[in-house]
Design a protein around this motif. Structure first.
Motif, short mmCIF file in Angstrom:
data_model
loop_
_atom_site.label_atom_id
_atom_site.label_comp_id
_atom_site.label_asym_id
_atom_site.label_seq_id
_atom_site.Cartn_x
_atom_site.Cartn_y
_atom_site.Cartn_z
N LYS A 4 0.77 -1.30 -0.20
CA LYS A 4 0.05 -0.10 0.06
C LYS A 4 0.80 1.39 -0.06
O LYS A 4 2.03 1.39 0.58
CB LYS A 4 -0.88 0.06 1.08
N VAL A 5 0.36 2.23 -0.44
CA VAL A 5 0.98 3.67 -0.70
C VAL A 5 0.88 4.25 0.78
O VAL A 5 0.04 4.14 1.39
CB VAL A 5 0.45 4.61 -1.76
N VAL A 6 2.10 4.70 0.99
CA VAL A 6 2.03 5.50 2.45
C VAL A 6 2.40 6.85 2.25
O VAL A 6 3.48 7.24 1.52
CB VAL A 6 3.21 4.53 3.44
N LEU A 7 1.80 7.72 3.05
CA LEU A 7 1.94 9.21 3.11
C LEU A 7 2.60 9.84 4.44
O LEU A 7 2.15 9.44 5.35
CB LEU A 7 0.75 10.14 2.62
N TYR A 8 3.63 10.16 4.33
CA TYR A 8 4.11 11.05 5.42
C TYR A 8 4.07 12.33 5.45
O TYR A 8 4.67 13.21 4.66
CB TYR A 8 5.75 10.76 5.59
N TYR A 9 3.27 13.11 6.32
CA TYR A 9 2.91 14.43 6.46
C TYR A 9 2.39 14.72 7.85
O TYR A 9 2.02 13.91 8.68
CB TYR A 9 2.03 15.00 5.19
N PHE A 10 1.78 15.95 7.90
CA PHE A 10 1.13 16.14 9.02
C PHE A 10 -0.44 15.66 8.91
O PHE A 10 -0.78 15.63 7.81
CB PHE A 10 1.14 17.66 9.33
N ASN A 11 -1.10 15.62 10.17
CA ASN A 11 -2.63 15.45 10.05
C ASN A 11 -3.42 16.73 9.54
O ASN A 11 -4.14 17.47 10.32
CB ASN A 11 -3.12 14.79 11.27
N GLY A 12 -3.13 17.21 8.15
CA GLY A 12 -3.82 18.39 7.80
C GLY A 12 -3.64 18.48 6.46
O GLY A 12 -2.93 17.62 5.80
N ARG A 13 -4.10 19.40 5.72
CA ARG A 13 -4.05 19.79 4.50
C ARG A 13 -2.69 20.00 3.75
O ARG A 13 -1.95 18.89 3.27
CB ARG A 13 -5.08 20.83 4.01
N LEU A 35 3.09 13.12 11.05
CA LEU A 35 4.22 13.90 11.79
C LEU A 35 3.44 14.37 13.12
O LEU A 35 2.94 15.56 12.73
CB LEU A 35 5.11 14.63 11.00
N THR A 36 4.04 14.21 14.17
CA THR A 36 3.80 14.76 15.42
C THR A 36 4.54 15.41 16.21
O THR A 36 4.24 16.25 17.19
CB THR A 36 2.39 14.01 16.17
N THR A 37 5.82 14.93 16.26
CA THR A 37 6.89 15.29 16.98
C THR A 37 8.15 15.55 16.05
O THR A 37 8.24 15.28 15.14
CB THR A 37 7.40 14.35 18.11
N HIS A 207 -3.96 23.74 16.25
CA HIS A 207 -3.41 22.73 16.44
C HIS A 207 -2.45 22.37 15.51
O HIS A 207 -1.16 21.74 15.59
CB HIS A 207 -4.31 21.64 17.21
N TYR A 208 -3.05 22.31 14.10
CA TYR A 208 -2.18 21.96 12.89
C TYR A 208 -1.04 23.00 12.99
O TYR A 208 -0.05 22.57 12.67
CB TYR A 208 -2.92 22.06 11.57
N VAL A 209 -1.39 24.23 13.06
CA VAL A 209 -0.07 25.34 12.90
C VAL A 209 0.89 24.94 14.04
O VAL A 209 2.19 25.16 13.73
CB VAL A 209 -0.59 26.84 13.30
N LYS A 210 0.45 24.79 15.20
CA LYS A 210 1.41 24.53 16.32
C LYS A 210 2.15 23.39 16.30
O LYS A 210 3.54 23.20 16.31
CB LYS A 210 0.75 24.27 17.53
N THR A 211 1.70 22.15 15.43
CA THR A 211 2.26 20.74 15.24
C THR A 211 3.36 21.24 14.25
O THR A 211 4.53 20.78 14.37
CB THR A 211 1.36 19.73 14.94
N VAL A 212 3.15 21.94 13.07
CA VAL A 212 3.99 22.18 11.96
C VAL A 212 5.40 23.04 12.51
O VAL A 212 6.54 22.57 12.44
CB VAL A 212 3.17 22.91 10.98
#
Length: 223
Positions: A4-13, A35-37, A207-212
């Motif tokens: 399966k294809v796997v995407l690595y990114y934040f939980n956001g657009r 990515l959260t950390t 929350h998205y902004v803070k995580t990035v």
């Protein structure tokens, strides 16, 4: 690194959302690693997974791909969403890159201290520079290029939905684009993607902004 294809990114657009859209239309299942950390990001770097130390990163066909346009082009080529010949492809790429320019203006808004002038600029450019191009292109044709669905059509739908979130009614003066949007949402895979509970991401929040910011170890305002 198969399966399966796997995407690595934040939980956001962000820049990954266009990739999610295209995979969805191609009816390709994918998993996501969010990515959260900062440690997760540093691990990807130390593993040599990020060619230019950037995400999005997509594992597909035994490769680790980065650079959004390269990823989109690969998926489009693989799943016959990139036109029938070189002339179709260059038209598709021109449309796609214009749409990406406009969407990137919207993507940066959550990281912008004073959004009002930015919003005004986006609205003006959308109505005067970008939407007229697509209104003209869709005078008659069902799709933008070559009479068949392409990645440019998918990005146009994504972009118009983003614009309507910020500027309800912005398509009132662009009936061809609005009709196109309606046709696209009738495609079963797209209809499912637009339903609650799909892998489509909501508009970015604090929350998205803070995580990035934490993952990349950067602070506002951006340089």
């Amino acid at each position: 690194m198969s399966g399966k294809v796997v995407l690595y990114y934040f939980n956001g657009r962000g820049k990954m959302e266009s990739i999610r859209w295209l995979l969805t239309v191609a009816e390709v299942e994918f998993d996501e690693v969010f990515l959260t950390t900062r440690d997760q990001y540093l691990k990807l770097l130390s593993d040599g997974a990020l060619m230019f130390q950037q995400v999005p990163m997509v594992e597909i066909d035994g490769m680790k791909l980065i650079q959004t346009k390269a990823i989109l082009n690969y998926i489009a080529e693989k799943y016959n969403l990139h036109g029938k010949d070189i002339k179709d492809r260059v038209m598709i790429n021109m449309y796609s890159e214009g749409l990406m320019d406009l969407m990137e203006m919207i993507m940066i808004l959550p990281f912008t201290p004073d959004v009002k002038p930015k919003l005004e600029n986006i609205q003006t450019k959308a109505k005067e520079r970008y939407l007229p191009v697509f209104e003209k292109a869709l005078t008659g044709p069902i799709y933008l290029v070559g009479g068949k669905l392409s990645c440019a059509d998918v990005q146009l739908l994504e972009c118009t939905l983003m614009l309507e979130e910020k500027f309800p009614g912005i398509l009132a003066g662009f009936p061809n684009v609005k009709s196109f949007q309606g046709r696209m949402t009738q495609i079963p895979a797209i209809g499912r993607f637009l339903q609650p509970g799909s892998k489509r991401k909501p508009q970015p929040d604090d929350h998205y902004v803070k995580t990035v910011m934490e993952v990349f170890n950067i602070s506002l305002p951006l340089p």
